[in-house]
Design a protein around this motif. Structure first.
Motif, PDB file in Angstrom:
ATOM      1  N   SER A  92       3.177   3.916  -2.154  1.00 65.55           N
ATOM      2  CA  SER A  92       1.912   3.616  -1.489  1.00 65.55           C
ATOM      3  C   SER A  92       1.323   4.892  -0.917  1.00 65.55           C
ATOM      4  CB  SER A  92       2.128   2.612  -0.345  1.00 65.55           C
ATOM      5  OG  SER A  92       2.519   1.372  -0.843  1.00 65.55           O
ATOM      6  N   THR A  93       0.013   5.022  -1.054  1.00 65.73           N
ATOM      7  CA  THR A  93      -0.675   6.181  -0.490  1.00 65.73           C
ATOM      8  C   THR A  93      -1.665   5.780   0.589  1.00 65.73           C
ATOM      9  OG1 THR A  93      -2.311   6.099  -2.258  1.00 65.73           O
ATOM     10  CG2 THR A  93      -0.420   7.560  -2.584  1.00 65.73           C
ATOM     11  N   THR A  94      -1.777   4.462   0.840  1.00 68.65           N
ATOM     12  CA  THR A  94      -2.656   3.983   1.914  1.00 68.65           C
ATOM     13  C   THR A  94      -1.939   2.882   2.687  1.00 68.65           C
ATOM     14  OG1 THR A  94      -3.696   2.219   0.624  1.00 68.65           O
ATOM     15  CG2 THR A  94      -4.719   4.411   0.495  1.00 68.65           C
ATOM     16  N   THR A  95      -2.330   2.716   3.928  1.00 60.10           N
ATOM     17  CA  THR A  95      -1.739   1.638   4.725  1.00 60.10           C
ATOM     18  C   THR A  95      -2.140   0.276   4.165  1.00 60.10           C
ATOM     19  OG1 THR A  95      -3.566   1.752   6.298  1.00 60.10           O
ATOM     20  CG2 THR A  95      -1.556   2.967   6.844  1.00 60.10           C
ATOM     21  N   LYS A  96      -3.343   0.182   3.600  1.00 60.21           N
ATOM     22  CA  LYS A  96      -3.781  -1.086   3.014  1.00 60.21           C
ATOM     23  C   LYS A  96      -2.866  -1.475   1.853  1.00 60.21           C
ATOM     24  CE  LYS A  96      -7.651  -3.486   0.952  1.00 60.21           C
ATOM     25  NZ  LYS A  96      -9.033  -3.440   0.499  1.00 60.21           N
ATOM     26  N   HIS A  97      -2.560  -0.522   0.991  1.00 64.80           N
ATOM     27  CA  HIS A  97      -1.681  -0.815  -0.142  1.00 64.80           C
ATOM     28  C   HIS A  97      -0.280  -1.184   0.336  1.00 64.80           C
ATOM     29  CE1 HIS A  97       1.048   0.184  -3.562  1.00 64.80           C
ATOM     30  NE2 HIS A  97       0.163  -0.590  -4.179  1.00 64.80           N
ATOM     31  N   LEU A  98       0.240  -0.439   1.324  1.00 65.38           N
ATOM     32  CA  LEU A  98       1.569  -0.730   1.852  1.00 65.38           C
ATOM     33  C   LEU A  98       1.606  -2.126   2.481  1.00 65.38           C
ATOM     34  CD1 LEU A  98       4.414   0.382   2.231  1.00 65.38           C
ATOM     35  CD2 LEU A  98       3.654   1.365   4.402  1.00 65.38           C
ATOM     36  N   ARG A  99       0.561  -2.472   3.206  1.00 65.30           N
ATOM     37  CA  ARG A  99       0.468  -3.818   3.787  1.00 65.30           C
ATOM     38  C   ARG A  99       0.442  -4.877   2.684  1.00 65.30           C
ATOM     39  NH1 ARG A  99      -3.753  -2.996   6.805  1.00 65.30           N
ATOM     40  NH2 ARG A  99      -2.516  -2.300   8.557  1.00 65.30           N
ATOM     41  N   ASN A 100      -0.278  -4.592   1.612  1.00 62.37           N
ATOM     42  CA  ASN A 100      -0.329  -5.523   0.483  1.00 62.37           C
ATOM     43  C   ASN A 100       1.040  -5.695  -0.168  1.00 62.37           C
ATOM     44  OD1 ASN A 100      -3.055  -5.968   0.813  1.00 62.37           O
ATOM     45  ND2 ASN A 100      -3.674  -4.532  -0.782  1.00 62.37           N
ATOM     46  N   VAL A 101       1.824  -4.603  -0.253  1.00 65.09           N
ATOM     47  CA  VAL A 101       3.176  -4.682  -0.815  1.00 65.09           C
ATOM     48  C   VAL A 101       4.010  -5.653   0.004  1.00 65.09           C
ATOM     49  CG1 VAL A 101       5.327  -3.407  -1.172  1.00 65.09           C
ATOM     50  CG2 VAL A 101       3.143  -2.405  -1.891  1.00 65.09           C
ATOM     51  N   PHE A 102       3.979  -5.512   1.330  1.00 63.41           N
ATOM     52  CA  PHE A 102       4.780  -6.386   2.185  1.00 63.41           C
ATOM     53  C   PHE A 102       4.236  -7.808   2.220  1.00 63.41           C
ATOM     54  CE2 PHE A 102       6.138  -2.277   4.196  1.00 63.41           C
ATOM     55  CZ  PHE A 102       7.433  -2.344   3.697  1.00 63.41           C
TER      56      PHE A 102
ATOM     57  N   ILE B  73      -1.006  16.275   4.135  1.00 61.44           N
ATOM     58  CA  ILE B  73      -1.683  16.004   2.871  1.00 61.44           C
ATOM     59  C   ILE B  73      -0.687  15.329   1.933  1.00 61.44           C
ATOM     60  CG2 ILE B  73      -3.327  17.910   3.116  1.00 61.44           C
ATOM     61  CD1 ILE B  73      -1.587  19.501   1.152  1.00 61.44           C
ATOM     62  N   ASN B  74      -1.185  14.639   0.962  1.00 65.06           N
ATOM     63  CA  ASN B  74      -0.354  13.987  -0.058  1.00 65.06           C
ATOM     64  C   ASN B  74       0.706  13.071   0.543  1.00 65.06           C
ATOM     65  OD1 ASN B  74      -1.759  15.354  -2.088  1.00 65.06           O
ATOM     66  ND2 ASN B  74      -0.423  17.109  -1.919  1.00 65.06           N
ATOM     67  N   VAL B  75       0.311  12.236   1.486  1.00 66.37           N
ATOM     68  CA  VAL B  75       1.249  11.315   2.116  1.00 66.37           C
ATOM     69  C   VAL B  75       1.534  10.162   1.161  1.00 66.37           C
ATOM     70  CG1 VAL B  75       1.622   9.720   4.037  1.00 66.37           C
ATOM     71  CG2 VAL B  75       0.479  11.918   4.422  1.00 66.37           C
ATOM     72  N   LYS B  76       2.812   9.906   0.944  1.00 63.80           N
ATOM     73  CA  LYS B  76       3.243   8.807   0.083  1.00 63.80           C
ATOM     74  C   LYS B  76       4.417   8.111   0.750  1.00 63.80           C
ATOM     75  CE  LYS B  76       1.939  11.245  -4.078  1.00 63.80           C
ATOM     76  NZ  LYS B  76       2.361  11.891  -5.291  1.00 63.80           N
ATOM     77  N   VAL B  77       4.443   6.797   0.672  1.00 62.83           N
ATOM     78  CA  VAL B  77       5.569   6.018   1.170  1.00 62.83           C
ATOM     79  C   VAL B  77       6.210   5.355  -0.033  1.00 62.83           C
ATOM     80  CG1 VAL B  77       6.295   4.090   2.619  1.00 62.83           C
ATOM     81  CG2 VAL B  77       4.477   5.628   3.400  1.00 62.83           C
ATOM     82  N   LEU B  78       7.491   5.628  -0.232  1.00 64.31           N
ATOM     83  CA  LEU B  78       8.224   5.076  -1.366  1.00 64.31           C
ATOM     84  C   LEU B  78       9.086   3.925  -0.864  1.00 64.31           C
ATOM     85  CD1 LEU B  78       9.301   5.184  -4.301  1.00 64.31           C
ATOM     86  CD2 LEU B  78      10.959   6.868  -3.504  1.00 64.31           C
ATOM     87  N   VAL B  79       8.882   2.762  -1.441  1.00 66.27           N
ATOM     88  CA  VAL B  79       9.696   1.591  -1.120  1.00 66.27           C
ATOM     89  C   VAL B  79      10.558   1.304  -2.344  1.00 66.27           C
ATOM     90  CG1 VAL B  79       9.679  -0.841  -0.444  1.00 66.27           C
ATOM     91  CG2 VAL B  79       7.847   0.672   0.340  1.00 66.27           C
ATOM     92  N   LYS B  80      11.888   1.337  -2.152  1.00 63.46           N
ATOM     93  CA  LYS B  80      12.824   1.100  -3.251  1.00 63.46           C
ATOM     94  C   LYS B  80      13.749  -0.037  -2.865  1.00 63.46           C
ATOM     95  CE  LYS B  80      14.679   4.776  -5.155  1.00 63.46           C
ATOM     96  NZ  LYS B  80      15.347   6.077  -5.382  1.00 63.46           N
ATOM     97  N   TRP B  81      14.124  -0.841  -3.849  1.00 63.88           N
ATOM     98  CA  TRP B  81      15.066  -1.921  -3.592  1.00 63.88           C
ATOM     99  C   TRP B  81      15.754  -2.327  -4.880  1.00 63.88           C
ATOM    100  CZ3 TRP B  81       9.888  -2.703  -4.149  1.00 63.88           C
ATOM    101  CH2 TRP B  81       9.475  -3.686  -5.035  1.00 63.88           C
ATOM    102  N   GLN B  82      16.787  -3.135  -4.715  1.00 64.66           N
ATOM    103  CA  GLN B  82      17.491  -3.733  -5.841  1.00 64.66           C
ATOM    104  C   GLN B  82      17.445  -5.247  -5.683  1.00 64.66           C
ATOM    105  OE1 GLN B  82      21.222  -1.433  -5.118  1.00 64.66           O
ATOM    106  NE2 GLN B  82      21.285  -1.382  -7.348  1.00 64.66           N
ATOM    107  N   ASP B  83      17.386  -5.946  -6.802  1.00 69.99           N
ATOM    108  CA  ASP B  83      17.451  -7.408  -6.738  1.00 69.99           C
ATOM    109  C   ASP B  83      18.899  -7.861  -6.877  1.00 69.99           C
ATOM    110  OD1 ASP B  83      18.062  -7.227  -9.458  1.00 69.99           O
ATOM    111  OD2 ASP B  83      16.222  -8.187 -10.135  1.00 69.99           O
ATOM    112  N   GLN B  84      19.109  -9.150  -6.929  1.00 71.37           N
ATOM    113  CA  GLN B  84      20.465  -9.701  -6.993  1.00 71.37           C
ATOM    114  C   GLN B  84      21.201  -9.285  -8.271  1.00 71.37           C
ATOM    115  OE1 GLN B  84      17.663 -11.439  -6.997  1.00 71.37           O
ATOM    116  NE2 GLN B  84      17.683 -12.942  -8.634  1.00 71.37           N
TER     117      GLN B  84
END
Length: 113
Positions: A89-99, A69-80
């Motif tokens: 992201s809480t859905t594969t669709k949203h995560l796919r949209n991020v990429f 339950i409550n699955v979340k994927v956190l994508v973190k990064w730094q720019d130059q």
């Protein structure tokens, strides 16, 4: 193999270390048990405590397909400029949209550091 109060066998275990929960996979290779924490390397189970300064506490063995339950994927990064960004992201669709929206993230994940 006995570890604490558990007789370890092949399977997935819920463990706690440094106050953080994670999954540990135990598998048999060439007749000997090995483990992998998270997505880490497969190491001999006899060396479980050797690589950690704090003991690994095994909570329980989990079913292969235990409900999540409550699955979340956190994508973190730094720019130059070393500014921090993060997207949850809480859905594969949203995560796919991020990429799709930020293809450089996916490219960076494919490259070795």
């Amino acid at each position: 193999m006995k570890y604490g109060k558990f007789e370890l066998e092949e399977g997935i275990y819920k463990v706690r270390q440094y106050g953080v929960y994670c999954l540990m996979k135990v598998m048999k290779q060439e007749g000997r048990l090995h483990y992998s924490m998270g997505a880490g390397p497969e190491l001999p189970i006899s060396e479980l405590d050797k690589y950690f300064s704090h003991p690994v506490e095994i909570i329980n063995k989990v079913a292969e397909h235990h409900p999540l339950i409550n699955v979340k994927v956190l994508v973190k990064w730094q720019d130059q400029n070393l500014d921090h960004f993060e997207i949850v992201s809480t859905t594969t669709k949203h995560l796919r949209n991020v990429f799709d929206e930020y293809p450089q993230l996916l490219e960076r994940l494919k490259n070795k550091y």
